[in-house]
Scaffold this active site. Structure first.
Site, PDB file in Angstrom:
ATOM      1  N   ASP A   3     -12.938  -2.011  -9.826  1.00 56.12           N
ATOM      2  CA  ASP A   3     -14.384  -1.347 -10.327  1.00 56.12           C
ATOM      3  C   ASP A   3     -14.609  -1.149 -11.102  1.00 56.12           C
ATOM      4  O   ASP A   3     -13.861  -0.940 -12.303  1.00 56.12           O
ATOM      5  CB  ASP A   3     -14.092   0.012  -8.953  1.00 56.12           C
ATOM      6  CG  ASP A   3     -15.055   0.361  -8.835  1.00 56.12           C
ATOM      7  OD1 ASP A   3     -16.161  -0.631  -8.662  1.00 56.12           O
ATOM      8  OD2 ASP A   3     -15.556   0.978  -8.175  1.00 56.12           O
ATOM      9  N   CYS A  61       8.795   7.562   9.055  1.00 52.50           N
ATOM     10  CA  CYS A  61       9.356   7.143  10.536  1.00 52.50           C
ATOM     11  C   CYS A  61      10.792   6.991  10.961  1.00 52.50           C
ATOM     12  O   CYS A  61      11.186   7.322  11.835  1.00 52.50           O
ATOM     13  CB  CYS A  61       8.345   6.730  11.421  1.00 52.50           C
ATOM     14  SG  CYS A  61       6.958   7.367  11.003  1.00 52.50           S
ATOM     15  N   ASP A 118     -11.592  -0.519  -0.035  1.00 52.84           N
ATOM     16  CA  ASP A 118     -10.554   0.369  -0.995  1.00 52.84           C
ATOM     17  C   ASP A 118     -11.064   2.006  -0.674  1.00 52.84           C
ATOM     18  O   ASP A 118     -11.975   2.318  -0.001  1.00 52.84           O
ATOM     19  CB  ASP A 118     -10.804  -0.297  -2.109  1.00 52.84           C
ATOM     20  CG  ASP A 118     -11.949   0.784  -3.047  1.00 52.84           C
ATOM     21  OD1 ASP A 118     -12.870   0.419  -2.500  1.00 52.84           O
ATOM     22  OD2 ASP A 118     -11.765   2.006  -3.281  1.00 52.84           O
ATOM     23  N   HIS A 172       4.129   6.362   4.461  1.00 52.60           N
ATOM     24  CA  HIS A 172       3.622   6.140   6.174  1.00 52.60           C
ATOM     25  C   HIS A 172       2.153   5.278   6.539  1.00 52.60           C
ATOM     26  O   HIS A 172       1.842   5.012   6.908  1.00 52.60           O
ATOM     27  CB  HIS A 172       3.765   7.483   6.643  1.00 52.60           C
ATOM     28  CG  HIS A 172       3.587   7.516   8.006  1.00 52.60           C
ATOM     29  ND1 HIS A 172       3.768   7.209   9.142  1.00 52.60           N
ATOM     30  CD2 HIS A 172       1.958   7.950   8.609  1.00 52.60           C
ATOM     31  CE1 HIS A 172       3.169   6.719  10.419  1.00 52.60           C
ATOM     32  NE2 HIS A 172       2.298   7.491   9.571  1.00 52.60           N
ATOM     33  N   CYS A 224       7.617   1.926   9.507  1.00 52.10           N
ATOM     34  CA  CYS A 224       7.760   2.356   8.382  1.00 52.10           C
ATOM     35  C   CYS A 224       9.590   3.231   8.556  1.00 52.10           C
ATOM     36  O   CYS A 224       9.770   3.573   8.655  1.00 52.10           O
ATOM     37  CB  CYS A 224       6.473   3.363   8.007  1.00 52.10           C
ATOM     38  SG  CYS A 224       6.673   4.507   8.033  1.00 52.10           S
ATOM     39  N   CYS A 276       5.949   4.006  14.763  1.00 51.45           N
ATOM     40  CA  CYS A 276       5.399   2.941  13.499  1.00 51.45           C
ATOM     41  C   CYS A 276       7.030   2.331  13.331  1.00 51.45           C
ATOM     42  O   CYS A 276       8.623   3.052  12.755  1.00 51.45           O
ATOM     43  CB  CYS A 276       4.660   4.406  12.852  1.00 51.45           C
ATOM     44  SG  CYS A 276       4.647   3.489  11.052  1.00 51.45           S
TER      45      CYS A 276
HETATM   46 ZN   LIG Z   1       5.385   5.840   9.752  1.00 51.49          ZN
END
Ligand SMILES: [Zn+2]
Length: 375
Positions: free
Chosen positions: A92, A309, A266, A335, A306, A304
């Site tokens: 930016d 998780c 973004d 996450h 990730c 999830c």
């Molecule tokens: Zn997660």
């Protein structure tokens, strides 16, 4: 060196599927760019970002100009090398930051004089040409023109003046390019005036930029007005160039803006909210400090994939957070960004399959059932 391929479009100001092809890799759109203002996406390493699905990140030329200085970064091999991220980077220009952070500023036709929020209030002068030069010095893949972003509400005369100046600055930015390989996006301003937005978009489209950013949105206006303005703008932009909605938003915002034909996003929300103990899930927000999670053995989100998780309970995350342990910020950031990237992947898949409308309905329904639709 830079090319946008439109793979599918459902119409004017409608969901699209595309690819940003850069010297540092191909990025599928619609895409979310995590914010790395100071050449770091807070708390994560580039390897971690890659692993959870980041394809392109955003940094801020204004902040890097003030600290550590663009010359320093150039001397150290450019921004990619400096921060050890080898994928595409969009910077930016910092127009918005100058207008929101500077202690003092004066705008002239030439450029903007401002007192920075750092370095003891020293005075700086930036013009459109310098700002292109700074971004070329950083060696980024996508540069953004300097613009003037009026607040909301603002007098119509003020909005028109700022839009006119932004358009002239865009022309000067285009003429100031020296380096092959960095794409340049113009910023469409025009407040919440659909006709002015259309005029600006058409005028900029005629100048032949590599892409178009939608600026001056989410500055305090009601949400309906944001999306009316987005739709008016995307409808006037060329189909074969990427559209980037600056600084927005919540998961709900992303779904709505994709519906209006936006390709790039973004926002600080997934990273900033993580550091404030808030996790995004498909059922809404989880505020991890709440006592209700004190004994909760479940992950933040059941399905999830990730790292957070897969390995940690809400009870443990709450414990880390209330103990102000640094790991809490890292795990919640992981996450939240994973959630955003997965949402974008699902959106792309829905556009590809022609099932976007059904996806959007289900997405909204889940949030109503989750009892939490606000950010
Ligand atoms: Zn997660």
């Amino acid at each position: 060196m830079f090319e946008f391929r439109l793979l599918k479009s459902e119409g004017v100001a409608a969901p699209r599927l595309g690819e940003l092809r850069t010297a540092r890799g191909v990025v599928a759109t619609p895409v979310f760019m995590p914010v790395g203002t100071y050449a770091t996406v807070k708390t994560l390493t580039p390897e971690e970002l890659r692993e959870i699905g980041a394809g392109i990140i955003l940094c801020n030329a204004y902040h890097l100009y003030l600290r550590p200085g663009v010359e320093t970064i150039t001397a150290l091999g450019g921004l990619h090398r400096f921060m050890h991220w080898d994928g595409p980077i969009l910077t930016d220009s910092g127009g918005y930051q100058i207008f929101s952070l500077a202690q003092f500023r004066r705008i002239t036709e030439e450029g903007v004089i401002f007192q920075s929020h750092l370095d003891g209030g020293a005075r700086h002068f930036l013009d459109p040409e310098t700002v292109v030069g700074l971004q070329e010095g950083l060696g980024v893949d996508i540069m953004i023109c300097l613009d003037e972003c009026p607040g909301y509400p603002a007098p119509e005369e003020e909005v028109r003046r700022a839009a006119g100046l932004t358009l002239r600055w865009a022309g000067r930015s285009l003429a100031a390019r020296r380096r092959e390989g960095s794409a340049l996006f113009a910023v469409v301003q025009g407040g919440m005036l659909p006709e002015l937005r259309r005029e600006q978009a058409q005028a900029m489209a005629g100048m032949g930029f590599d892409g178009y950013a939608l600026g001056g949105l989410s500055v305090g206006e009601p949400k309906e007005l944001t999306f009316e303005t987005v739709a008016a703008t995307t409808a006037a932009l060329p189909q074969d160039k990427p559209r980037y909605l600056m600084g927005l938003g919540t998961p709900e915002d992303l779904v709505e803006a994709v519906a209006q034909g936006v390709d790039m996003f973004d926002c600080v929300l997934p990273t900033r909210n993580a550091r404030n103990g808030m996790a995004f899930t498909s059922a809404g927000r989880v505020v991890i400090k709440n006592a209700v999670y004190g004994q909760d053995p479940r992950p933040l989100e059941e399905d999830c994939g990730c790292y957070t998780c897969r390995n940690y309970s809400r009870a443990y995350l709450r414990h880390l957070y209330v103990s102000r342990e640094i790991l809490a910020f890292r795990l919640l950031t992981l996450h939240n960004l994973y959630y955003y990237f997965r949402l974008m992947a699902n959106l792309r898949q829905a556009v590809a399959a022609g099932t976007f409308a059904a996806f959007r309905r289900e997405f909204q329904q889940n949030r109503i059932e989750g009892g939490n639709t606000r950010g």
